[in-house]
Write a protein that holds these residues in place. Structure first.
Motif, mmCIF file in Angstrom:
data_model
loop_
_atom_site.group_PDB
_atom_site.id
_atom_site.type_symbol
_atom_site.label_atom_id
_atom_site.label_comp_id
_atom_site.label_asym_id
_atom_site.label_seq_id
_atom_site.Cartn_x
_atom_site.Cartn_y
_atom_site.Cartn_z
ATOM 1 N N ARG A 15 -6.280 -9.091 -8.253
ATOM 2 C CA ARG A 15 -6.554 -10.488 -8.643
ATOM 3 C C ARG A 15 -7.105 -11.308 -7.489
ATOM 4 N NH1 ARG A 15 -1.407 -9.939 -11.213
ATOM 5 N NH2 ARG A 15 -0.449 -11.124 -9.507
ATOM 6 N N GLY A 16 -7.183 -10.703 -6.316
ATOM 7 C CA GLY A 16 -7.734 -11.412 -5.170
ATOM 8 C C GLY A 16 -6.699 -11.979 -4.227
ATOM 9 N N GLU A 17 -5.427 -11.692 -4.470
ATOM 10 C CA GLU A 17 -4.378 -12.178 -3.575
ATOM 11 C C GLU A 17 -4.334 -11.308 -2.317
ATOM 12 O OE1 GLU A 17 -0.536 -12.692 -5.394
ATOM 13 O OE2 GLU A 17 -1.425 -13.110 -7.358
ATOM 14 N N ARG A 18 -3.957 -11.925 -1.189
ATOM 15 C CA ARG A 18 -3.724 -11.155 0.031
ATOM 16 C C ARG A 18 -2.366 -10.473 -0.115
ATOM 17 N NH1 ARG A 18 -4.202 -11.630 5.727
ATOM 18 N NH2 ARG A 18 -6.418 -12.053 5.499
ATOM 19 N N LYS A 19 -2.356 -9.321 -0.751
ATOM 20 C CA LYS A 19 -1.115 -8.601 -0.999
ATOM 21 C C LYS A 19 -1.374 -7.102 -0.878
ATOM 22 C CE LYS A 19 2.108 -10.407 -1.869
ATOM 23 N NZ LYS A 19 3.178 -10.903 -0.984
ATOM 24 N N GLY A 20 -0.500 -6.439 -0.156
ATOM 25 C CA GLY A 20 -0.608 -4.998 0.015
ATOM 26 C C GLY A 20 0.705 -4.452 0.519
ATOM 27 N N ILE A 21 0.697 -3.183 0.875
ATOM 28 C CA ILE A 21 1.891 -2.548 1.413
ATOM 29 C C ILE A 21 1.461 -1.492 2.427
ATOM 30 C CG2 ILE A 21 1.964 -0.891 -0.495
ATOM 31 C CD1 ILE A 21 5.010 -0.852 -0.206
ATOM 32 N N TYR A 22 2.182 -1.433 3.526
ATOM 33 C CA TYR A 22 1.890 -0.388 4.505
ATOM 34 C C TYR A 22 2.795 0.808 4.218
ATOM 35 C CZ TYR A 22 5.766 -2.852 6.870
ATOM 36 O OH TYR A 22 6.953 -3.481 7.171
ATOM 37 N N TYR A 421 1.169 -5.215 10.477
ATOM 38 C CA TYR A 421 0.871 -4.697 9.143
ATOM 39 C C TYR A 421 1.428 -5.623 8.063
ATOM 40 C CZ TYR A 421 -1.107 -0.415 10.933
ATOM 41 O OH TYR A 421 -1.936 0.480 11.556
ATOM 42 N N SER A 422 2.594 -6.177 8.333
ATOM 43 C CA SER A 422 3.193 -7.100 7.376
ATOM 44 C C SER A 422 2.310 -8.326 7.171
ATOM 45 C CB SER A 422 4.585 -7.515 7.875
ATOM 46 O OG SER A 422 5.175 -8.447 7.005
ATOM 47 N N ARG A 423 1.783 -8.878 8.262
ATOM 48 C CA ARG A 423 0.894 -10.045 8.149
ATOM 49 C C ARG A 423 -0.360 -9.693 7.363
ATOM 50 N NH1 ARG A 423 2.584 -10.854 13.561
ATOM 51 N NH2 ARG A 423 0.714 -9.842 14.399
ATOM 52 N N ALA A 424 -0.939 -8.528 7.655
ATOM 53 C CA ALA A 424 -2.155 -8.117 6.942
ATOM 54 C C ALA A 424 -1.894 -7.972 5.446
ATOM 55 C CB ALA A 424 -2.680 -6.806 7.518
ATOM 56 N N CYS A 425 -0.688 -7.507 5.101
ATOM 57 C CA CYS A 425 -0.357 -7.255 3.695
ATOM 58 C C CYS A 425 0.193 -8.478 2.977
ATOM 59 C CB CYS A 425 0.657 -6.106 3.605
ATOM 60 S SG CYS A 425 -0.041 -4.496 4.054
#
Length: 433
Positions: A15-22, A421-425
């Motif tokens: 959806r375009g959110e800055r969301k991920g997982i390392y 990594y947390s900030r990036a995700c």
């Protein structure tokens, strides 16, 4: 463990959110504990992965068994008071090439079935490598790959038939499933968008041919290589234009995100760009054990600076003892570290290939680490010395946010990597320890 949690992260990224997982590819106990402690303050899940070739296969010994891996990780989670419903397990490189006999495919199916029953949630299945009896020097035909992978997926789905939908396994497919004729296994070809499209299309064909159309909904990501991000001495940031070209959620008409392989040592700007371009899964491993080794060396240097000649103190000599352990088993590093004796010595200590990680849990090295910790607990490092060798931890110690204890200092060093990594995700610390 509801795998729908990981699906929600994928959908948010689409959806375009800055969301991920390392995804953390390490089973070092200190690294695993650091993951739990960082995830507690972030409010994020923990996804721990292991390569299939690091596990003991049925009938084998000498490596970690799948059951022992899960048991040990869960034990650390309990000690860290991390909620089990946010803990996920993955296995990469699952395929029949793990065996070198005529029954390889059958054994792979049985192994995958066992993994699902044990609670592994995220499976990386592929069958593009040559098996015993395949024509040598030829690239496998797509029909053979599809037939073999269909058998592997059917084994996984059969093992999960009694599980509720939200607990069924998720799948990550590889954009390079085929071992090309003449290509050495460790050579890495950079993925293209066409590779991703082909991988998604092949997965859809397998699901349809296997009579498992609902399996398509549990395609989590496509694993891709963006090239080598480092060598023995240098870091190579991933190509920004390639990240943009590869990024996107629509592949083969299916919504799916990407997983970037081996993002260790990449700058924060690159990690951010990856997640922004729908690489919702970032794989990290070596950088964590490298940083742990780095922190232990700093402790050893501070021990030498403050305790040489101190009456009644027996120095740990941690740096020397770790290298002694490495020299006793050169097979773990000699193919990676070339040059003369001095050059190999420097590489064993500091190379980005981090072959020392295989010795951090060695019995004698652990005894040496205990002496190091005991010495620095009895005689805490003065802030003036800590500022020289561990400036980031120094800031936290003088601010009263971090204890001046050896384990806490090492743990914080590893967590500093995880914070990147947390900030990036898109995760933010919701509380302090």
């Amino acid at each position: 463990m509801h795998t729908s949690y990981l699906i929600e992260i994928m959908e948010a990224n689409c959806r375009g959110e800055r969301k991920g997982i390392y995804t953390v590819e390490s089973h070092n106990s200190t690294v695993v504990e650091a993951c739990f402690r960082q995830a507690l303050v972030d409010g994020s899940p923990v996804l721990l992965e292991i390569s299939a070739n690091m596990l003991s296969l049925p009938g084998q010994s000498g490596k970690t068994s799948p059951g022992d891996f899960i048991k040990r990780v869960k034990h650390i989670a309990v000690e860290a008071e991390f909620p089990q419903d946010r803990l996920f397990f993955g296995v990469n490189d699952l395929g029949p090439s793990l065996w070198q006999d005529e029954s390889a495919l059958k054994k792979a199916c049985e192994f995958i079935s066992d993994l699902v029953s044990l609670g592994f949630n995220k499976l990386g299945i592929h069958a593009g490598e040559l098996l015993k009896g395949d024509p040598i020097g030829e690239t496998l035909a797509q029909e053979i790959i599809i037939a073999r992978e269909m058998a592997l997926y059917q084994a996984a789905e059969s093992a999960a038939v009694e599980l509720p939908d939200e607990e069924k396994p998720l799948y990550v497919i590889n954009a390079h499933p085929v071992q090309e004729a003449g290509r050495v296994k460790d050579q890495r070809r950079v993925a293209s968008r066409e590779d991703v499209e082909d991988a998604v299309d092949r997965f859809a064909k397998i699901a349809a041919a296997a009579g498992l159309p609902e399996m398509k909904k549990r395609l989590l990501a496509v694993q891709v290589s963006l090239g080598f991000g480092y060598d023995c001495e240098k870091v190579f940031p991933f190509d920004s234009s390639l990240i943009k070209e590869m990024g996107g959620c629509g592949h083969g008409g299916h919504p799916v995100v990407l997983e970037a392989q081996q993002t260790d040592f990449q700058p924060q700007t690159v990690l951010n760009q990856l997640v922004d371009n729908h690489f919702a899964f970032l794989s990290v491993g070596l950088e964590l054990t490298y940083t742990m080794r780095e922190a232990l060396f700093s402790l050893a240097m501070m021990e030498n600076e403050t305790m040489i000649g101190k009456p009644g103190v027996h120095l740990s000599n941690y740096i020397v003892e770790l290298d002694r352990a490495m020299q006793s088993v050169p097979s773990h590093w000699q193919d990676y570290y070339k040059g003369n004796g001095f050059e190999q010595l420097v590489a064993r200590k500091y190379s980005f290939y981090d072959r020392s990680r295989f010795f951090l849990e060695d019995k004698e090295v652990r005894k040496t680490k205990k002496r190091l910790y005991d010495n620095l607990t009895a005689y805490p490092v003065p802030p003036t010395v800590m500022r020289q060798f561990m400036p980031h931890q120094y800031e936290s110690v003088v601010a009263g946010e971090l204890e001046n204890k050896p384990k806490a200092l090492v743990m914080d060093a590893v967590r500093n990597v995880l914070r990147r990594y947390s900030r990036a995700c898109g995760w933010k610390e919701i509380k302090h320890d």
